[in-house]
Enzyme design. Structure first.
Site: not given
Ligand SMILES: NC(=O)c1ccc[n+]([C@@H]2O[C@H](COP(=O)([O-])OP(=O)(O)OC[C@H]3O[C@@H](n4cnc5c(N)ncnc54)[C@H](O)[C@@H]3O)[C@@H](O)[C@H]2O)c1
Ligand SMILES: [Zn+2]
Ligand SMILES: [Zn+2]
Length: 369
Positions: A44, A170, A47, A42, A63
């Site tokens: 996360s 997740c 990061h 993920c 996770h």
């Molecule tokens: N709130 C929560 O409980 C929770 C849980 C899990 C993950 N997250 C967070 O969610 C976010 C996404 O996680 P993920 O695993 O899906 O990430 P990921 O990297 O798989 O997906 C991110 C997507 O955003 C796109 N992207 C990047 N920059 C962009 C922009 N400027 N405009 C449009 N699209 C853009 C990428 O191409 C990618 O497809 C992360 O910040 C992660 O930490 C939050």
């Molecule tokens: Zn996650």
């Protein structure tokens, strides 16, 4: 009797994870030993790898895991060896005011312990020689085995493929839950989802369950936007080619009722907010690097009654929601298979981060034999 296990260990920002042999102590009271079968990778985790979030080292990341219970510690009554489980990274204490009120995603004790990468008693079961090794969010699924709190291991059907079970731990629960639990999309409404990675695609699928009029997916990668269509998006915007806010307003006729940001950048959170129709709600799901701030126009907030809120773990109750989501996958309402981009072995973990950094493919899943 402790055991020796292989794990991918994080030692500091920008240092590739190393496969190392660690000692894993027996589960203590209220804990279970799980043999991992799969773990998603993920953002996360990423990061932390990038140094965008501080964390104690050495640390076993991962996770978004699934596995099989091997042994239970004293006092564990809800699980037994052989149970298949998906792991939750907010192992709720079941006693604090949030848990009692049905909001375990805000559990005070999980925030104090799991979010500091230790078990509920404040210690870790992993070590290397004399040195303690931390396990990310009380999960640490980039390892052959993990000791986790009982409330962090949710029993699921034995029919669930490991990769699917892991993603429910997740991305799926986070994304689907944001659109179904935190701020439920309403029938006939307009929706925008910024980011079509593992979390964003899951948000699109969750939104689609609620019969909106349209779902606009925004990403910078065309292959992600193609997946977004398969997940249920009716319109797509490539942010590298178009002004996102203008495009969302044009497609929706003045703005969307709901927007979900699933990237974790200030700019895209601001875009999610600026894309709202009067009365609309923007939901921050993506998580920003520590210290990042956003700028919004409070005059628009009052004059147009806009709402900006956040969602942690899809406001889910894992002990209920994991199996509900899996039922929706079984009956075809959620196509979780489309999230799985590639399957790798644990010793290929650094390739998974390269893939995340380059934005392709959707989700990498580490599979354990
Ligand atoms: N709130 C929560 O409980 C929770 C849980 C899990 C993950 N997250 C967070 O969610 C976010 C996404 O996680 P993920 O695993 O899906 O990430 P990921 O990297 O798989 O997906 C991110 C997507 O955003 C796109 N992207 C990047 N920059 C962009 C922009 N400027 N405009 C449009 N699209 C853009 C990428 O191409 C990618 O497809 C992360 O910040 C992660 O930490 C939050
Ligand atoms: Zn996650
Ligand atoms: Zn609690």
């Amino acid at each position: 009797m402790s055991m020796q296990i292989q794990a991918a260990v994080f030692h500091g920002a920008d240092i590739p994870l190393k496969i190392e042999e660690l000692t894993l102590a027996d589960p203590k009271a209220g804990e279970v030993l799980v043999k991992l079968t799969a773990s998603g990778v993920c953002h996360s985790d990423y990061h932390v790898v990038l140094g965008e979030w501080g964390a104690q080292t050495p640390l076993v990341l991962g996770h978004e895991g699934a596995g099989i219970v091997v042994e239970t510690g004293p006092g564990v009554t809800g699980l037994k060896p052989g149970d298949h489980v998906a792991l939750s990274w907010t192992p709720s204490c079941r006693r604090c005011r949030y848990c009692v009120a049905g909001r375990p995603q805000l559990c005070t004790n999980a925030v104090q312990n799991a979010y500091r990468n230790v078990l509920p008693d404040g210690t870790t079961r992993l070590s290397r020689g004399e040195e303690p090794v931390y396990s990310y969010l009380s999960v640490g699924s980039f390892a052959e085995y993990a000791v986790v709190p009982e409330s962090g291991a949710i029993r699921i059907g034995t029919d669930v493929p490991p990769a699917i079970a892991a993603l429910v731990g997740c991305a799926v629960t986070t994304g689907v839950g944001a659109a179904v639990n935190t701020v439920p999309v309403t029938p006939g409404s307009s929706v925008a989802v910024m980011g079509a990675g593992g979390v964003g695609l899951s948000t699109i699928m969750g939104a689609a369950l609620q019969s909106p009029e349209m779902i606009i997916a925004v990403d910078i990668a065309d292959d992600k936007l193609e997946l977004a269509r398969r997940a249920g998006a009716t319109h797509t915007i490539n942010a590298t080619r178009t002004d996102v806010v203008e495009a969302v307003k044009e497609i929706s006729g003045g703005g969307v009722d709901f927007s979900y940001e699933a990237i974790g950048r200030a700019l895209t959170i601001e875009q999610a907010y600026a894309s709202l129709a009067p009365g609309g709600t923007a939901v921050v799901v993506g998580q920003v690097p520590t210290g990042v701030k956003i700028s919004i126009d409070p005059m628009a907030m009052s004059g147009r009654e806009l709402t900006l809120t956040g969602s942690n773990y899809g406001s889910s109750r894992p002990s209920i929601d994991f199996n509900r989501i899996l039922d929706l996958h079984r009956n075809g309402s959620l196509d979780l298979d489309l999230l799985i981009g590639q399957r790798l072995r644990l010793d290929q973990i650094n390739d998974a981060f390269v893939a995340l950094g380059s934005g392709s493919p959707a989700r990498t899943v580490i599979e354990y034999t």
